[in-house]
Design a protein around this motif. Structure first.
Motif, PDB file in Angstrom:
ATOM      1  N   VAL A   1       0.849  -1.201   0.000  1.00 20.55           N
ATOM      2  CA  VAL A   1       0.000   0.000   0.000  1.00 20.55           C
ATOM      3  C   VAL A   1       0.881   1.247   0.000  1.00 20.55           C
ATOM      4  CG1 VAL A   1      -1.706   1.336   1.293  1.00 20.55           C
ATOM      5  CG2 VAL A   1      -1.943  -1.146   1.132  1.00 20.55           C
ATOM      6  N   TYR A   2       1.889   1.283   0.870  1.00 22.98           N
ATOM      7  CA  TYR A   2       2.810   2.420   0.893  1.00 22.98           C
ATOM      8  C   TYR A   2       3.477   2.604  -0.467  1.00 22.98           C
ATOM      9  CZ  TYR A   2       2.675   3.124   5.966  1.00 22.98           C
ATOM     10  OH  TYR A   2       2.288   3.418   7.248  1.00 22.98           O
ATOM     11  N   ASN A   3       3.911   1.512  -1.075  1.00 24.89           N
ATOM     12  CA  ASN A   3       4.578   1.594  -2.376  1.00 24.89           C
ATOM     13  C   ASN A   3       3.640   2.134  -3.454  1.00 24.89           C
ATOM     14  OD1 ASN A   3       6.961   0.624  -1.292  1.00 24.89           O
ATOM     15  ND2 ASN A   3       6.567  -1.488  -1.903  1.00 24.89           N
ATOM     16  N   TYR A   4       2.390   1.663  -3.464  1.00 24.26           N
ATOM     17  CA  TYR A   4       1.426   2.141  -4.455  1.00 24.26           C
ATOM     18  C   TYR A   4       1.114   3.623  -4.255  1.00 24.26           C
ATOM     19  CZ  TYR A   4       0.360  -2.252  -6.772  1.00 24.26           C
ATOM     20  OH  TYR A   4       0.441  -3.401  -7.527  1.00 24.26           O
ATOM     21  N   ILE A   5       0.909   4.023  -3.014  1.00 22.36           N
ATOM     22  CA  ILE A   5       0.596   5.433  -2.748  1.00 22.36           C
ATOM     23  C   ILE A   5       1.770   6.325  -3.143  1.00 22.36           C
ATOM     24  CG2 ILE A   5       0.186   7.110  -0.890  1.00 22.36           C
ATOM     25  CD1 ILE A   5      -1.722   5.022   0.330  1.00 22.36           C
ATOM     26  N   THR A   6       2.971   5.893  -2.821  1.00 23.84           N
ATOM     27  CA  THR A   6       4.160   6.653  -3.211  1.00 23.84           C
ATOM     28  C   THR A   6       4.261   6.753  -4.728  1.00 23.84           C
ATOM     29  OG1 THR A   6       5.331   6.012  -1.198  1.00 23.84           O
ATOM     30  CG2 THR A   6       6.681   6.761  -3.051  1.00 23.84           C
TER      31      THR A   6
END
Length: 71
Positions: free
Chosen positions: A35-40
């Motif tokens: 999720v963090y990677n996608y949002i970034t």
């Protein structure tokens, strides 16, 4: 990056139903780190105006946003 996941996150953000990273992780069946990677990725590569609302403890768009993946 899986475009289907990006579209789902975008839809959650547009509907103001994303929640925090744990919520998104559970809704989409992916890890919190993903999720963090996608949002970034969405913020840096797609220029999506995503912010974290500390008071509401959820991710949201700062302003109206449309992502277009059609050719």
């Amino acid at each position: 990056m899986d475009i289907r996941v990006i579209i789902k996150i975008h839809e959650l953000l547009k509907a103001n139903r994303a929640g925090n990273t744990n919520d998104i992780s559970l809704k989409l069946g992916i890890s919190v780190r993903s999720v963090y990677n996608y949002i970034t990725f969405m913020k840096t590569e797609l220029n999506a105006p995503i912010t974290y609302n500390h008071q509401g403890k959820n991710y949201c768009y700062e302003r109206e946003c449309e992502l277009n993946f059609r050719g």
